[in-house]
Design an enzyme around this catalytic site. Sequence first.
Site, PDB file in Angstrom:
ATOM      1  N   ASP A 208      24.840  -8.051  46.891  1.00  0.00           N
ATOM      2  CA  ASP A 208      25.880  -7.884  45.892  1.00  0.00           C
ATOM      3  C   ASP A 208      25.502  -6.842  44.839  1.00  0.00           C
ATOM      4  OD1 ASP A 208      28.206  -8.536  44.398  1.00  0.00           O
ATOM      5  OD2 ASP A 208      27.062  -9.937  43.172  1.00  0.00           O
ATOM      6  N   TYR A 505      25.653 -21.704  41.613  1.00  0.00           N
ATOM      7  CA  TYR A 505      26.787 -21.254  40.792  1.00  0.00           C
ATOM      8  C   TYR A 505      27.857 -22.343  40.770  1.00  0.00           C
ATOM      9  CZ  TYR A 505      24.574 -16.720  40.646  1.00  0.00           C
ATOM     10  OH  TYR A 505      23.680 -15.703  40.407  1.00  0.00           O
ATOM     11  N   GLU A 541      18.673 -18.383  39.517  1.00  0.00           N
ATOM     12  CA  GLU A 541      19.939 -17.733  39.158  1.00  0.00           C
ATOM     13  C   GLU A 541      20.936 -18.811  38.760  1.00  0.00           C
ATOM     14  OE1 GLU A 541      21.764 -15.123  42.079  1.00  0.00           O
ATOM     15  OE2 GLU A 541      19.824 -14.209  42.555  1.00  0.00           O
TER      16      GLU A 541
HETATM   17  C1  GCB Z   1      23.620 -14.539  44.133  1.00  0.00           C
HETATM   18  C2  GCB Z   1      22.846 -13.330  44.501  1.00  0.00           C
HETATM   19  C3  GCB Z   1      23.100 -12.175  43.554  1.00  0.00           C
HETATM   20  C4  GCB Z   1      24.593 -12.090  43.240  1.00  0.00           C
HETATM   21  C5  GCB Z   1      25.013 -13.373  42.547  1.00  0.00           C
HETATM   22  C6  GCB Z   1      26.509 -13.386  42.258  1.00  0.00           C
HETATM   23  O1  GCB Z   1      23.325 -15.628  44.542  1.00  0.00           O
HETATM   24  O2  GCB Z   1      21.475 -13.569  44.626  1.00  0.00           O
HETATM   25  O3  GCB Z   1      22.658 -10.999  44.167  1.00  0.00           O
HETATM   26  O4  GCB Z   1      24.915 -10.979  42.482  1.00  0.00           O
HETATM   27  O5  GCB Z   1      24.733 -14.455  43.379  1.00  0.00           O
HETATM   28  O6  GCB Z   1      26.920 -13.027  41.164  1.00  0.00           O
HETATM   29  O7  GCB Z   1      27.277 -13.714  43.168  1.00  0.00           O
END
Ligand code: GCB
Length: 647
Positions: A208, A505, A541
């Site tokens: 991404d 997320y 993350e």
């Molecule tokens: C993730 C990835 C990262 C993306 C992020 C997103 O899990 O590791 O490269 O940019 O999510 O914002 O979707």
Amino acid sequence: MAASRRPGLLRVLWLLTVFAAVFSLDSGMLYPRESSSREVKELSGLWDFRADKSPSRNQGFNEAWYKRRLSETGPVIDMPVPSSYNDVTQDPALRDFIGWVWYEREVVVPSRWIMDAGTRIVLRVGSAHYHSVMWVNGVQVTVHKGGHLPFEAEIGSLLRADPSKSCRITVAVNNTLTLDTLPPGTIQHLNDPTKYPNGFFVQNVYFDFFNYAGIHRPVLLYTTPKAYVDDITVVTDFTDNTGLVKYQVSVKGSSSFTLKVTLMDKSGHCVAASSKPSEVLKVVDVMLWWPYLMHESPAYLYSLEVHVLTSDMGTTSEDVYSLPVGIRTVSVTSSQFLINNKPFYFHGVNKHEDADIRGKGFDWPLIVKDFNLLKWLGANSFRTSHYPYAEEILQMCDRHGIVVIDECPGVGIKDIRSYGNTSLTHHLFVMDELIRRDKNHPSVVMWSVANEPASEMPPAEYYFKTLIKHTKTLDPTRPVTYVTDSNYARDKGAPFVDVICVNSYFSWYHDAGHMEVIPIQLNTQFENWYGKYHKPIIQSEYGADAVPGIHSDPPMMFTEEYQKAVLQSYHNVFDQKRKQYVIGELIWNFADFMTAQGITRVVGNKKGIFSRQRQPKSAAFILKERYWRLANETGRLPIWTKYPCSL
Ligand code: GCB
């Protein structure tokens, strides 16, 4: 057992055995530094540039563009080096270009370099994305695969063969990614004439961020004497207040030489010395290297001065190389990450090398601004998501005490065909290159071998077992991780890592808009991973997109309020779990960054707490408040932080 917890003599013995591992690489890759015996000439500036837009992208090779001036082969444009080429012009075809591009520059080489046959002249590229071929005066001098690590070639004899010629450097760079490159990608040709123009193809990638390309880091010419310091490896430890610095120097160009190795403190006093190629130096009243916000005087650096003296038929020559050395230890227990035997909590960020116009091009003002923002934020660490960053950035981390999880470009390994032997061999080689380059940075405390691979696939087990074992053999002093988003029960690599790094997320990609799920899902995530593996966990993350300046109360996705509220919800859970086994939290992302175009991205990924231009969103203030509070709880602040105007 962690190195620093062994009794005194055992520690010295252990230090003597580490880094005995043999790299598949046969030379070092020391950062080019000026010294009394070495000169450096920067080749940054404007280069001639031509993209090979022929349908095969092979016209440049077929017509041997490297044999004459690039401007004689067809139209060239000005291209800054270092910079990505993608955003510099108004041409959409160049922004999205896939294939070979050609760079060329004529350089004046100081005549004393040429006249003195005892001077090695080395041409070095900090990085170019992805596959590079380099020529000097039409003669190929090196080939390199991989986008984020340096490569070099000795060109003295070539220049001396015809000193009347100037030095014409040609570099061809191809950004095509395949199933065996790191990161992997595929080229897809779309041949339906009712839908696509003739010859239409796209590059598919599984990561991404925008696949910026070109010569991304400085190109240099540097010199060394004929007999020179090829590599230095340093491993450190301490017992009570005595520091231990194990070094190993490799010299090339002569088999009979005299060595002088001295360790100098910050004020230039010699604190230990030796004349052996390998030794454990003892430093009394050691000043340890501490992370930012963990100690009143963080980031203490000694300097290892290496002198190699040779004499050949009456003439003596000397090579001098100075390496900054931070004395510190790193170890991991089942629930803690220890630096100098003290628990360290990562409160930091994930970054990208990314900015307007220059893309991934190296840029000092941007780097210094980012470090000022990190310090303002109270961040003590970052992960080099998703590839190795410039060496100069790691040097800044050493000097400022910012702790680094150093990630290789193993991002987007999603296709089962990328788990074959060719890919694995390349991945092992890239780890060799990465560790060779970064092994001496005290700021680097852990290697990350991949980001979000399809680690549930059966071949992932053998792949990661081999990769992690190899990494630990190369460097037994640092823990190894990879970053997962896989389900804890199906993850094939987790048994081999030292620290679990997990991305999630909640209320974004799942249960969109429902922040009430965060406490439950995050708690379950932590309990599941810890319950199964009993290893410390970093939330590597988490975050939410926020388009700067978009507001809504109650919060809605993509507003600054939503981003803020997501963060706060995560923080509540972190505050419970950090007392147990959660050892860090790294926000996704430090700043907004460019991605490929797509329906989920509004001119790039907007999960930055700073905009791409490095202006704070509301979330930055939430995080700043939190990080300084964490620092106050867990560390000891440097004196200058009492005077915020010095920030
Ligand atoms: C993730 C990835 C990262 C993306 C992020 C997103 O899990 O590791 O490269 O940019 O999510 O914002 O979707």
